[in-house]
Design a protein around this motif. Structure first.
Motif, PDB file in Angstrom:
ATOM      1  N   LYS A  95       0.832  -1.196   0.000  1.00  0.00           N
ATOM      2  CA  LYS A  95       0.000   0.000   0.000  1.00  0.00           C
ATOM      3  C   LYS A  95       0.877   1.261   0.000  1.00  0.00           C
ATOM      4  O   LYS A  95       2.061   1.219   0.336  1.00  0.00           O
ATOM      5  CB  LYS A  95      -0.895   0.001   1.235  1.00  0.00           C
ATOM      6  CG  LYS A  95      -1.803  -1.216   1.342  1.00  0.00           C
ATOM      7  CD  LYS A  95      -2.741  -1.337   0.157  1.00  0.00           C
ATOM      8  CE  LYS A  95      -3.727  -2.490   0.348  1.00  0.00           C
ATOM      9  NZ  LYS A  95      -4.579  -2.687  -0.849  1.00  0.00           N
ATOM     10  N   PRO A  96       0.287   2.414  -0.347  1.00  0.00           N
ATOM     11  CA  PRO A  96       1.069   3.658  -0.373  1.00  0.00           C
ATOM     12  C   PRO A  96       1.709   4.014   0.959  1.00  0.00           C
ATOM     13  O   PRO A  96       2.769   4.655   0.977  1.00  0.00           O
ATOM     14  CB  PRO A  96       0.027   4.705  -0.799  1.00  0.00           C
ATOM     15  CG  PRO A  96      -0.979   3.947  -1.589  1.00  0.00           C
ATOM     16  CD  PRO A  96      -1.063   2.609  -0.924  1.00  0.00           C
ATOM     17  N   LEU A 139      10.947   2.471   2.132  1.00  0.00           N
ATOM     18  CA  LEU A 139      10.787   3.905   1.887  1.00  0.00           C
ATOM     19  C   LEU A 139       9.356   4.362   2.163  1.00  0.00           C
ATOM     20  O   LEU A 139       9.120   5.420   2.762  1.00  0.00           O
ATOM     21  CB  LEU A 139      11.189   4.242   0.453  1.00  0.00           C
ATOM     22  CG  LEU A 139      12.692   4.278   0.168  1.00  0.00           C
ATOM     23  CD1 LEU A 139      12.957   4.353  -1.328  1.00  0.00           C
ATOM     24  CD2 LEU A 139      13.365   5.442   0.883  1.00  0.00           C
ATOM     25  N   ARG A 140       8.386   3.571   1.755  1.00  0.00           N
ATOM     26  CA  ARG A 140       6.989   3.936   2.023  1.00  0.00           C
ATOM     27  C   ARG A 140       6.697   3.902   3.519  1.00  0.00           C
ATOM     28  O   ARG A 140       6.005   4.783   4.048  1.00  0.00           O
ATOM     29  CB  ARG A 140       6.043   3.003   1.275  1.00  0.00           C
ATOM     30  CG  ARG A 140       6.077   3.167  -0.234  1.00  0.00           C
ATOM     31  CD  ARG A 140       4.994   2.335  -0.906  1.00  0.00           C
ATOM     32  NE  ARG A 140       5.169   2.276  -2.344  1.00  0.00           N
ATOM     33  CZ  ARG A 140       4.318   1.686  -3.190  1.00  0.00           C
ATOM     34  NH1 ARG A 140       3.215   1.114  -2.709  1.00  0.00           N
ATOM     35  NH2 ARG A 140       4.547   1.673  -4.489  1.00  0.00           N
ATOM     36  N   LEU A 141       7.208   2.896   4.214  1.00  0.00           N
ATOM     37  CA  LEU A 141       7.005   2.816   5.658  1.00  0.00           C
ATOM     38  C   LEU A 141       7.607   4.018   6.376  1.00  0.00           C
ATOM     39  O   LEU A 141       6.983   4.596   7.270  1.00  0.00           O
ATOM     40  CB  LEU A 141       7.618   1.524   6.201  1.00  0.00           C
ATOM     41  CG  LEU A 141       6.829   0.232   6.009  1.00  0.00           C
ATOM     42  CD1 LEU A 141       7.715  -0.983   6.280  1.00  0.00           C
ATOM     43  CD2 LEU A 141       5.601   0.200   6.924  1.00  0.00           C
ATOM     44  N   THR A 142       8.826   4.383   5.990  1.00  0.00           N
ATOM     45  CA  THR A 142       9.491   5.488   6.686  1.00  0.00           C
ATOM     46  C   THR A 142       8.849   6.835   6.350  1.00  0.00           C
ATOM     47  O   THR A 142       8.755   7.705   7.213  1.00  0.00           O
ATOM     48  CB  THR A 142      10.997   5.504   6.368  1.00  0.00           C
ATOM     49  OG1 THR A 142      11.200   5.504   4.948  1.00  0.00           O
ATOM     50  CG2 THR A 142      11.688   4.291   6.963  1.00  0.00           C
ATOM     51  N   ARG A 143       8.386   7.014   5.103  1.00  0.00           N
ATOM     52  CA  ARG A 143       7.664   8.246   4.773  1.00  0.00           C
ATOM     53  C   ARG A 143       6.393   8.369   5.602  1.00  0.00           C
ATOM     54  O   ARG A 143       6.062   9.448   6.125  1.00  0.00           O
ATOM     55  CB  ARG A 143       7.319   8.254   3.279  1.00  0.00           C
ATOM     56  CG  ARG A 143       8.504   8.449   2.357  1.00  0.00           C
ATOM     57  CD  ARG A 143       8.024   8.562   0.909  1.00  0.00           C
ATOM     58  NE  ARG A 143       9.130   8.344  -0.024  1.00  0.00           N
ATOM     59  CZ  ARG A 143       9.149   7.394  -0.965  1.00  0.00           C
ATOM     60  NH1 ARG A 143       8.118   6.580  -1.101  1.00  0.00           N
ATOM     61  NH2 ARG A 143      10.191   7.273  -1.756  1.00  0.00           N
ATOM     62  N   SER A 144       5.675   7.259   5.708  1.00  0.00           N
ATOM     63  CA  SER A 144       4.437   7.265   6.489  1.00  0.00           C
ATOM     64  C   SER A 144       4.724   7.539   7.957  1.00  0.00           C
ATOM     65  O   SER A 144       3.991   8.289   8.621  1.00  0.00           O
ATOM     66  CB  SER A 144       3.735   5.911   6.332  1.00  0.00           C
ATOM     67  OG  SER A 144       2.598   5.823   7.155  1.00  0.00           O
ATOM     68  N   LEU A 145       5.796   6.955   8.473  1.00  0.00           N
ATOM     69  CA  LEU A 145       6.159   7.151   9.875  1.00  0.00           C
ATOM     70  C   LEU A 145       6.552   8.601  10.139  1.00  0.00           C
ATOM     71  O   LEU A 145       6.179   9.180  11.171  1.00  0.00           O
ATOM     72  CB  LEU A 145       7.313   6.202  10.222  1.00  0.00           C
ATOM     73  CG  LEU A 145       7.687   6.015  11.691  1.00  0.00           C
ATOM     74  CD1 LEU A 145       6.483   5.619  12.528  1.00  0.00           C
ATOM     75  CD2 LEU A 145       8.793   4.972  11.819  1.00  0.00           C
TER      76      LEU A 145
END
Length: 609
Positions: free
Chosen positions: A228-229, A288-294
């Motif tokens: 997911k995004p 990268l998506r996880l860290t952006r979301s975090l």
């Protein structure tokens, strides 16, 4: 207050001792038993930690185990019930061990601890959740007062990915992704499929990836993982066998890629390189998506990482360059071994409410937390081995070592306290001249006895890192990858650019070819005078001789062997491969001066990793 942390029974058992929130000692059991990834109760590591603290076990305030066995058993039962009757064979194999040992782990641990001290009180034994141990190992030793914390691994009790926030002494996990959906297990499944060992070969897949092209990345995203995004994900379990079988992948997985799983003794082909490149690309995108979301959710400017996936230094480098966080800190023992540190720290700060003091660099002391040996003890031990050596003053020892390295000799380097974690950081290292176009191949094949494609890392003076690499921040634990600066690269001919796969290996791509991977990247270790003054002096002297402020730094072992722990381990390894020089403390040994009867064939001494 003294707290002993223990991780054991799955892989990479370890022990760590924390005194008033300060990490006093930590070591992995494999270093003492010489069994790679030893999962047994860490008797030797516990004994070392107690000796380092000068304490009897009964005087320790608490002993903390790094996960909760009952929750793991719950996962095993629920998984079997949900998928029954599939998986009965693996369930049938697992249940007797659980009923005999793991389900009654508190009693087992109490009895094992009483072997050290019969006065140990069982009420001192505590249990931390697996991902809390990881998160605590990342946040509490970090140099940050506030940070977001991301843990990614195969699986703990239920969690495979967790997000947390740390603030002072408080650490709170606020979101989890649960088994069987796991980035770590997805990467391990491809590790298995490409013919490498699960839980030890993942870094080979990472090292193989730059030789290929990510041709199958979209196929993985279309069929294997729904990403997911925001970085959350689910795996399509119809392609995997780790819930119900005795393998990671099944026939449907092989059909998806058009080839069966590679047997370990089969040659690698461009196909396997492309598969490695593809899973690496997918993992990087997920992280990268996880860290952006975090970053968006927490507003934090600092990020801490732990769990086995945090050892993927290529992904770490992309997170740092992504700009979502100002600073990144990664637990050097990010896998299960580091859970021993985290369990002890979680107990001190969370259970006992202990205060937190933040070190200027970090709380890991450069990861130099293992055994050390005095000069007199080194000499006594080497003499008992039959070694022939010269004892030099420190200045002369540094000069002799720098000269040997500038003459492009391979040097075993054994100094001070042993490192904690999977990387040698200048205490138990094999060193070489990075300018040599043949050093990478020779170290792999003649010293390490391992695959020729495996890259080596540069250890570089912290003050000079930005002159050689596209990085200007600390990377003390060899956990961040960055590119070699363009002005240090060598222009490739059209014929060289057309090469594919392993054919790229022998092409010198920069002024430092021994540490430049085929994509111009390097796994960087920055060395400071504060954390490792002797290694810093050696690099400084090598720079004075050559103009080059870096060295090849790889672990002091051969393929399948744990990193050396004692002077005896170092001498045996030295006499079993093509190292030219061994430096142990102030003792300098040359291969040609040793008794030839002490030489041994080390190439088959250990099971391949």
């Amino acid at each position: 207050m003294r707290i002993l942390g223990i991780s054991a029974f799955y892989h990479d058992s370890a022990a760590a001792l924390v005194e008033d929130g300060r990490i006093v000692a930590a070591a992995q059991e494999e270093r003492f038993t010489r069994q790679k990834h030893d999962a047994s109760f860490p008797r030797h590591a516990v004994r070392y930690c107690l000796e380092a603290a000068g304490a009897r076990l009964s005087k320790i305030d608490h002993v903390v185990f790094y996960d909760k066995p009952f929750l793991k058993f719950e996962r095993l039962l629920e998984t079997y019930i949900a998928l029954a009757p599939r998986g009965f064979r693996s369930f049938q194999m697992a249940i007797p061990l659980w009923l005999k040992e793991k389900l009654f782990q508190k009693s087992l641990l109490r009895n094992l601890l009483r072997e050290f001290d019969e006065d140990f009180a069982s009420e001192k034994l505590l249990f931390s959740e697996h991902h809390l141990s990881h998160a605590a190992s990342a946040f509490y030793p970090s140099p940050f007062d506030r940070a977001a914390v991301l843990t990614m691994d195969g699986v703990g009790e239920w969690a495979t990915t967790s997000a947390a926030t740390g603030d002072g002494s408080r650490l709170e996990i606020f979101q989890e992704i649960h088994f069987p959906h796991s980035l770590g297990l997805l990467y391990s499944a491809v590790t298995y499929y490409t013919g490498f060992k699960v839980n030890s070969g993942e870094y080979k897949v990472m090292g193989l990836a730059p030789y290929g092209q990510p041709k199958y990345a979209q196929r993985i995203l279309d069929h294997l993982v729904d990403l997911k995004p925001d970085g959350s994900f689910r795996l399509n379990m119809s392609y995997f066998d780790y819930c119900t079988g005795l393998a990671m992948t099944n026939e449907r997985f092989a059909q998806l890629f058009g080839q069966p799983a590679r047997p370990p003794d089969q040659l690698l082909t461009p196909f396997h390189m492309d598969v490695a490149a593809s899973i690496q690309a997918v993992l990087e995108e997920a992280v990268l998506r996880l860290t952006r979301s975090l970053a968006s959710r927490t507003g934090a400017r600092n990020l801490c990482l732990a769990g086995g996936v945090a050892l993927n230094c290529v992904a770490n480098g992309k997170v740092l360059r992504g700009g979502q966080f100002d600073r990144l800190w990664i637990q050097p023992a990010a896998g299960d071994a580091g859970g021993a540190v985290g369990a002890a720290l979680a107990a001190f700060h969370q259970f006992k409410g202990g205060p937190r003091s933040i070190a200027v660099t970090d709380g890991m002391s450069g990861a130099f937390l293992g055994p050390e040996f005095s000069d007199s003890e080194i000499e006594r031990r080497l003499t008992a081995c039959g070694a022939r050596y010269a004892v030099l003053g420190e200045d002369d020892m540094i000069e002799a070592t720098a000269k040997a390295l500038s003459d492009q000799l391979a040097v075993g380097w054994f100094q001070g306290r042993m490192e904690f974690g999977p990387r040698s950081l200048g205490a138990r290292s094999i060193l070489g001249d990075p300018r040599s176009p043949t050093m990478q191949k020779n170290l792999n094949l003649k010293v390490k006895y391992r695959e020729s494609f495996r890259p080596f890392a540069p250890a570089v003076l912290r003050e000079d890192v930005a002159d050689w690499f596209e990085l200007d921040s600390d990377s003390p634990y060899m956990l961040i990858v960055a590119d070699v600066r363009k002005d240090k690269r060598r222009a490739m001919s059209a014929e060289e650019q057309a090469l594919f796969g392993i054919d790229k290996l022998n092409i010198a791509r920069s002024d430092i070819p021994a540490v430049t991977h085929v994509d111009y990247s390097a796994r960087i270790q920055t060395v400071s005078a504060e954390t490792n003054p002797r290694f810093h002096r050696l690099l400084t002297r090598f720079k004075a001789r050559t103009g080059c402020p870096l060295l090849v730094n790889t672990s002091f072992n051969v393929r399948g062997e744990p990193i050396v722990c004692t002077p005896e381990d170092a001498f045996r390894c030295f006499m079993g491969n093509d190292l030219d020089v061994l430096v142990v403390g102030n003792c300098v040994l040359c291969k040609g001066e040793q008794n030839p009867d002490l030489r041994r064939d080390y190439s088959l001494a250990f099971e391949l990793d």
